[in-house]
Motif scaffolding. Structure first.
Motif, mmCIF file in Angstrom:
data_model
loop_
_atom_site.group_PDB
_atom_site.id
_atom_site.type_symbol
_atom_site.label_atom_id
_atom_site.label_comp_id
_atom_site.label_asym_id
_atom_site.label_seq_id
_atom_site.Cartn_x
_atom_site.Cartn_y
_atom_site.Cartn_z
ATOM 1 N N SER A 182 0.817 -1.214 0.000
ATOM 2 C CA SER A 182 0.000 0.000 0.000
ATOM 3 C C SER A 182 0.848 1.260 0.000
ATOM 4 O O SER A 182 0.399 2.323 -0.441
ATOM 5 C CB SER A 182 -0.948 0.006 1.212
ATOM 6 N N TYR A 183 2.081 1.161 0.505
ATOM 7 C CA TYR A 183 2.964 2.330 0.477
ATOM 8 C C TYR A 183 3.271 2.735 -0.954
ATOM 9 O O TYR A 183 3.500 3.900 -1.252
ATOM 10 C CB TYR A 183 4.259 2.040 1.237
ATOM 11 N N ASN A 184 3.235 1.759 -1.842
ATOM 12 C CA ASN A 184 3.443 2.035 -3.263
ATOM 13 C C ASN A 184 2.130 2.262 -3.995
ATOM 14 O O ASN A 184 2.004 3.223 -4.762
ATOM 15 C CB ASN A 184 4.201 0.877 -3.910
ATOM 16 N N GLY A 185 1.157 1.402 -3.771
ATOM 17 C CA GLY A 185 -0.090 1.457 -4.541
ATOM 18 C C GLY A 185 -1.222 2.203 -3.875
ATOM 19 O O GLY A 185 -2.287 2.377 -4.472
ATOM 20 N N GLY A 186 -1.008 2.659 -2.634
ATOM 21 C CA GLY A 186 -2.054 3.375 -1.906
ATOM 22 C C GLY A 186 -3.007 2.426 -1.206
ATOM 23 O O GLY A 186 -3.264 1.314 -1.679
ATOM 24 N N MET A 187 -3.536 2.858 -0.081
ATOM 25 C CA MET A 187 -4.479 2.010 0.660
ATOM 26 C C MET A 187 -5.731 1.724 -0.160
ATOM 27 O O MET A 187 -6.219 0.595 -0.180
ATOM 28 C CB MET A 187 -4.845 2.674 1.993
ATOM 29 N N ASN A 188 -6.238 2.728 -0.839
ATOM 30 C CA ASN A 188 -7.432 2.503 -1.659
ATOM 31 C C ASN A 188 -7.143 1.532 -2.793
ATOM 32 O O ASN A 188 -7.993 0.699 -3.146
ATOM 33 C CB ASN A 188 -7.959 3.825 -2.216
ATOM 34 N N GLY A 189 -5.957 1.619 -3.374
ATOM 35 C CA GLY A 189 -5.595 0.713 -4.450
ATOM 36 C C GLY A 189 -5.558 -0.730 -3.977
ATOM 37 O O GLY A 189 -6.006 -1.640 -4.672
ATOM 38 N N LYS A 191 -7.183 -1.956 -1.324
ATOM 39 C CA LYS A 191 -8.549 -2.375 -0.990
ATOM 40 C C LYS A 191 -9.342 -2.738 -2.239
ATOM 41 O O LYS A 191 -10.083 -3.728 -2.255
ATOM 42 C CB LYS A 191 -9.260 -1.267 -0.196
ATOM 43 N N LYS A 192 -9.181 -1.967 -3.298
ATOM 44 C CA LYS A 192 -9.892 -2.261 -4.549
ATOM 45 C C LYS A 192 -9.418 -3.584 -5.145
ATOM 46 O O LYS A 192 -10.221 -4.380 -5.632
ATOM 47 C CB LYS A 192 -9.674 -1.124 -5.545
ATOM 48 N N ALA A 193 -8.116 -3.816 -5.115
ATOM 49 C CA ALA A 193 -7.571 -5.074 -5.655
ATOM 50 C C ALA A 193 -8.082 -6.267 -4.858
ATOM 51 O O ALA A 193 -8.441 -7.312 -5.438
ATOM 52 C CB ALA A 193 -6.050 -5.029 -5.639
ATOM 53 N N MET A 194 -8.135 -6.146 -3.530
ATOM 54 C CA MET A 194 -8.630 -7.241 -2.689
ATOM 55 C C MET A 194 -10.097 -7.521 -2.966
ATOM 56 O O MET A 194 -10.518 -8.681 -3.060
ATOM 57 C CB MET A 194 -8.430 -6.887 -1.212
ATOM 58 N N SER A 195 -10.871 -6.457 -3.135
ATOM 59 C CA SER A 195 -12.299 -6.620 -3.391
ATOM 60 C C SER A 195 -12.560 -7.236 -4.765
ATOM 61 O O SER A 195 -13.371 -8.163 -4.905
ATOM 62 C CB SER A 195 -13.004 -5.260 -3.290
ATOM 63 N N GLN A 197 -10.461 -9.053 -6.683
ATOM 64 C CA GLN A 197 -9.887 -10.388 -6.889
ATOM 65 C C GLN A 197 -10.283 -11.394 -5.807
ATOM 66 O O GLN A 197 -9.974 -12.584 -5.911
ATOM 67 C CB GLN A 197 -8.365 -10.277 -6.974
ATOM 68 N N LYS A 198 -10.941 -10.890 -4.749
ATOM 69 C CA LYS A 198 -11.400 -11.750 -3.655
ATOM 70 C C LYS A 198 -10.242 -12.549 -3.034
ATOM 71 O O LYS A 198 -10.349 -13.745 -2.769
ATOM 72 C CB LYS A 198 -12.515 -12.682 -4.142
ATOM 73 N N GLN A 199 -9.126 -11.850 -2.831
ATOM 74 C CA GLN A 199 -7.944 -12.436 -2.225
ATOM 75 C C GLN A 199 -7.445 -11.509 -1.117
ATOM 76 O O GLN A 199 -7.742 -10.315 -1.112
ATOM 77 C CB GLN A 199 -6.832 -12.640 -3.260
ATOM 78 N N SER A 200 -6.663 -12.071 -0.199
ATOM 79 C CA SER A 200 -6.145 -11.263 0.904
ATOM 80 C C SER A 200 -4.635 -11.439 1.093
ATOM 81 O O SER A 200 -4.090 -10.975 2.090
ATOM 82 C CB SER A 200 -6.861 -11.624 2.207
ATOM 83 N N SER A 201 -3.976 -12.121 0.148
ATOM 84 C CA SER A 201 -2.531 -12.289 0.210
ATOM 85 C C SER A 201 -1.885 -11.543 -0.951
ATOM 86 O O SER A 201 -2.322 -11.688 -2.107
ATOM 87 C CB SER A 201 -2.153 -13.775 0.135
ATOM 88 N N TYR A 202 -0.853 -10.779 -0.643
ATOM 89 C CA TYR A 202 -0.118 -10.057 -1.696
ATOM 90 C C TYR A 202 0.332 -10.997 -2.800
ATOM 91 O O TYR A 202 0.254 -10.666 -3.990
ATOM 92 C CB TYR A 202 1.095 -9.369 -1.066
ATOM 93 N N TYR A 203 0.772 -12.201 -2.428
ATOM 94 C CA TYR A 203 1.362 -13.126 -3.394
ATOM 95 C C TYR A 203 0.315 -13.821 -4.266
ATOM 96 O O TYR A 203 0.671 -14.443 -5.270
ATOM 97 C CB TYR A 203 2.208 -14.167 -2.656
ATOM 98 N N ASP A 204 -0.971 -13.701 -3.915
ATOM 99 C CA ASP A 204 -2.033 -14.315 -4.703
ATOM 100 C C ASP A 204 -2.747 -13.317 -5.609
ATOM 101 O O ASP A 204 -3.706 -13.683 -6.294
ATOM 102 C CB ASP A 204 -3.077 -14.954 -3.777
ATOM 103 N N MET A 205 -2.268 -12.074 -5.614
ATOM 104 C CA MET A 205 -3.003 -11.028 -6.316
ATOM 105 C C MET A 205 -2.228 -10.493 -7.510
ATOM 106 O O MET A 205 -0.999 -10.509 -7.546
ATOM 107 C CB MET A 205 -3.337 -9.897 -5.335
ATOM 108 N N LEU A 206 -2.990 -10.054 -8.508
ATOM 109 C CA LEU A 206 -2.422 -9.435 -9.708
ATOM 110 C C LEU A 206 -2.355 -7.928 -9.476
ATOM 111 O O LEU A 206 -3.354 -7.293 -9.151
ATOM 112 C CB LEU A 206 -3.294 -9.748 -10.928
ATOM 113 N N TRP A 207 -1.150 -7.363 -9.673
ATOM 114 C CA TRP A 207 -0.925 -5.938 -9.421
ATOM 115 C C TRP A 207 -0.420 -5.251 -10.682
ATOM 116 O O TRP A 207 0.091 -5.911 -11.590
ATOM 117 C CB TRP A 207 0.120 -5.750 -8.325
ATOM 118 N N LEU A 208 -0.511 -3.938 -10.694
ATOM 119 C CA LEU A 208 0.228 -3.181 -11.691
ATOM 120 C C LEU A 208 1.714 -3.460 -11.467
ATOM 121 O O LEU A 208 2.144 -3.747 -10.353
ATOM 122 C CB LEU A 208 -0.061 -1.690 -11.557
#
Length: 299
Positions: A182-189, A191-195, A197-208
């Motif tokens: 979140s320090y890089n992508g922002g807290m809102n970013g 939260k939106k990614a978690m919502s 992708q329905k995931q809660s692990s950084y390593y399971d999520m697709l990011w910019l």
């Protein structure tokens, strides 16, 4: 008899002109070239964690992501060497503040990722200082920023401001790895990614891409800076950049001329500005009679 040297197909050749006018070709000895140095893949730890949260290196995608950043960090020799020198100047203060603020020590490597520990770092978009605060965010977390004072350059105060952000993000996510993302992508970013992708692990999520690489950069710096010799960086203690020896002077009034202030304290304008990057002009108006702590060199 005359000798003329020519280059033919990359080989130096001596042409000997005899007295009769006939040319005799004689190949000159080749210059011996050393074999190129071997290039070794940087060592990727068998296991490593960030703030006690294990990096799942048994997963191929995670391993390759960390390996990429290990390669980039290891072979950026100039930049990494400077970071390894600077860390001895800045890590002691950062580590103490992180401990006081209840933030895991591994976040010192986030500061490395943000700024390479370059105290006057400024990004193309205007993020400033070791923790790379934008102006609005810096003010939100208590930093004074105006034409005369910019506390994003104050390492102590900007570190404490970063800790405020990190605590708030941890209260939101409950994962230090997501806090770092979140320090890089922002807290809102995040939260939106978690919502989405329905995931809660950084390593399971697709990011910019920048956020996708961000945590792995932090972990790569942790691995390398914890054991530089293993990665081919041999910097003797004599080569470390030690913390400056200073005395703190508190002022709660106007400084109309910083150069004269420096002379009165037995030093120079240059040294006062270097030790107090947050003073952006040659004066401090201080209409509100705020107390500022100015570092003066002992030498």
């Amino acid at each position: 008899m005359t000798t003329l040297s020519l280059v033919f197909c990359g080989v130096m050749t001596a042409v000997i002109i005899s007295g009769s006018g006939k040319a005799e070709m004689s190949e000159a000895p080749r210059i011996r070239e050393e074999a190129p140095h071997d290039t070794h893949q940087p060592y990727v730890p068998e296991k490593i964690d960030f703030c006690g949260e294990v990096v799942p290196l048994e997963r191929r995608d995670v391993f390759e992501s960390l390996e990429r950043e290990m390669i980039v960090t290891t072979f950026a020799h100039t930049n990494t060497s400077l970071i390894l020198k600077r860390m001895h100047r800045y890590f002691p203060m950062i580590e103490n503040i992180l401990k006081e603020e209840g933030i895991p020590e591994d976040f010192k490597y986030l500061a490395v990722t943000e700024s390479n520990l370059y105290d006057i770092s400024r990004s193309p978009v205007g993020a400033i200082g070791i923790w790379q605060f934008m102006e609005a965010t810096g003010k939100e977390y208590g930093l004074e920023i105006n034409s005369e004072i910019d506390e994003r350059y104050n390492i102590e105060k900007s570190t404490r401001a970063a800790c405020k952000y990190l605590r708030k993000a941890y209260a939101e996510f409950g994962s230090w790895t997501l806090v770092a993302a979140s320090y890089n992508g922002g807290m809102n970013g995040v939260k939106k990614a978690m919502s989405l992708q329905k995931q809660s692990s950084y390593y399971d999520m697709l990011w910019l891409e920048e956020t996708a690489r961000y945590v792995f950069r932090i972990v790569a710096f942790k691995a390398l800076m914890s054991d530089p010799d293993k990665y081919g960086f041999h910097i003797d203690k004599d080569g470390w950049y030690e913390p400056w020896k200073t005395t703190t002077v508190e002022i709660d009034s106007t400084i109309p001329d910083l150069a004269q202030f420096a002379i009165d304290k037995g030093t120079t304008y240059k040294r006062v500005k270097e030790l107090n990057r947050w003073i952006r002009q040659n004066k401090i108006t201080n209409a509100r009679r705020k107390t500022y702590r100015i570092l003066i060199p002992n030498e």
